[in-house]
Design an enzyme around this catalytic site. Structure first.
Site, short mmCIF file in Angstrom:
data_model
loop_
_atom_site.label_atom_id
_atom_site.label_comp_id
_atom_site.label_asym_id
_atom_site.label_seq_id
_atom_site.Cartn_x
_atom_site.Cartn_y
_atom_site.Cartn_z
N ARG A 60 95.69 -28.43 95.25
CA ARG A 60 95.09 -29.22 94.17
C ARG A 60 95.73 -28.87 92.83
O ARG A 60 95.97 -27.71 92.51
CB ARG A 60 93.59 -28.95 94.11
CG ARG A 60 92.86 -29.75 93.04
CD ARG A 60 91.36 -29.74 93.24
NE ARG A 60 90.82 -28.40 93.43
CZ ARG A 60 89.55 -28.16 93.71
NH1 ARG A 60 88.70 -29.16 93.86
NH2 ARG A 60 89.12 -26.92 93.87
N ARG A 119 72.03 -21.28 105.87
CA ARG A 119 73.30 -20.55 105.80
C ARG A 119 73.31 -19.33 106.71
O ARG A 119 74.36 -18.75 106.94
CB ARG A 119 73.58 -20.11 104.36
CG ARG A 119 73.83 -21.26 103.39
CD ARG A 119 74.18 -20.75 102.02
NE ARG A 119 74.34 -21.82 101.05
CZ ARG A 119 75.48 -22.47 100.82
NH1 ARG A 119 76.56 -22.15 101.52
NH2 ARG A 119 75.56 -23.43 99.92
N ARG A 166 87.22 -17.09 100.36
CA ARG A 166 86.08 -18.00 100.49
C ARG A 166 85.94 -18.52 101.93
O ARG A 166 84.84 -18.58 102.48
CB ARG A 166 86.22 -19.18 99.53
CG ARG A 166 85.83 -18.86 98.11
CD ARG A 166 86.40 -19.87 97.12
NE ARG A 166 86.10 -21.25 97.46
CZ ARG A 166 86.83 -22.30 97.04
NH1 ARG A 166 87.89 -22.10 96.28
NH2 ARG A 166 86.48 -23.52 97.36
N LYS A 209 82.80 -32.57 103.31
CA LYS A 209 81.38 -32.82 103.55
C LYS A 209 80.78 -33.76 102.51
O LYS A 209 80.01 -34.65 102.84
CB LYS A 209 80.58 -31.50 103.51
CG LYS A 209 80.84 -30.55 104.65
CD LYS A 209 79.76 -29.49 104.79
CE LYS A 209 79.51 -28.73 103.51
NZ LYS A 209 80.66 -27.91 103.07
N ARG A 258 94.03 -24.39 89.34
CA ARG A 258 92.89 -23.57 88.92
C ARG A 258 92.98 -22.18 89.53
O ARG A 258 93.49 -22.01 90.64
CB ARG A 258 91.57 -24.22 89.35
CG ARG A 258 91.28 -25.52 88.65
CD ARG A 258 89.85 -25.99 88.85
NE ARG A 258 89.27 -25.61 90.15
CZ ARG A 258 88.08 -26.01 90.57
NH1 ARG A 258 87.34 -26.80 89.81
NH2 ARG A 258 87.62 -25.64 91.74
#
Length: 216
Positions: free
Chosen positions: A127, A88, A171, A13, A160
């Protein structure tokens, strides 16, 4: 044009929003930025929000809605805006409808970047970051020349803690569960348009731009 931008974490996004606001010259409004601006400027809603933030409490919907209203009433939104991160919930969507009506505006389109959960898991968990210089890599989409070693400074690459499959999955599930009713809300109002976020970045940009040019 007045646009709402939706999509799960990792859908791209941010990248697409930058391209849209650049082409169509409309402000990109995220709730985070709006909150920070309202608090730093000391607006009535910003002052109320700061009281909650300073105590580590969630800011109530009525204050969030008020901050969004203050932001959309500013002159740079006269020719349109791109809302990102709001609404949201269906309750916030109802509030937004009242806000834009009171300002003599209307939401013209809701763009949802649709990306499969398994694809997002691969994108977000792959990542890797250099411990020394902070450079970012991806094991699939942007791998280093030598596994686990930074191309720029030869530092060690690490994952991470919030990029693990378990945390990313949580999430994503939270987003999907909370957002599904919102997508249905805008679908029923014939405002929702879905764009395949798994395409090449430039293809996604062109599809969104073409859709928005049709509204201009």
């Amino acid at each position: 044009m007045n646009v709402i931008f939706m999509g799960p974490p990792g859908a791209g996004k941010g990248t697409q929003a930058e391209k849209i606001v650049s082409e169509f010259q409309i402000p990109h409004i995220s709730t985070g930025d709006a909150f920070r601006a309202a608090m730093s400027q000391g607006t009535p809603m910003g002052i109320e929000a700061k009281g909650y933030v300073d105590k580590g409490l969630l800011v109530p919907d009525e204050i969030t809605n008020g901050i969004v209203r203050e932001r959309l009433a500013q002159p740079d939104c006269d020719k349109g805006f791109l809302l990102d991160g709001f609404p949201r919930t269906v309750a916030q969507a109802d509030a937004l409808s009242e806000i834009v009506d009171s300002l003599g505006k209307k939401i013209e389109v809701v763009i949802n970047l649709a990306v499969d959960r398994s694809y997002l898991l691969a994108r977000l968990t792959g990542r890797r970051i250099c411990k020394s210089c902070g450079s970012t890599y991806h094991v699939i989409f942007n791998p280093p020349q030598q596994e686990g070693v930074c191309d720029k400074c030869s530092g060690e690459l690490y994952q991470r803690s919030d990029d693990t499959e378990e945390k990313v999955g949580t999430r994503l599930d939270e987003y999907i569960n909370k957002t599904a009713p919102l997508l249905d809300y805008y679908q029923k109002r014939e405002l929702l348009r879905e764009v395949n976020g798994e395409q090449d970045i430039h293809a996604v940009t062109e599809q969104i731009s073409s859709l928005l040019r049709g509204l201009a």
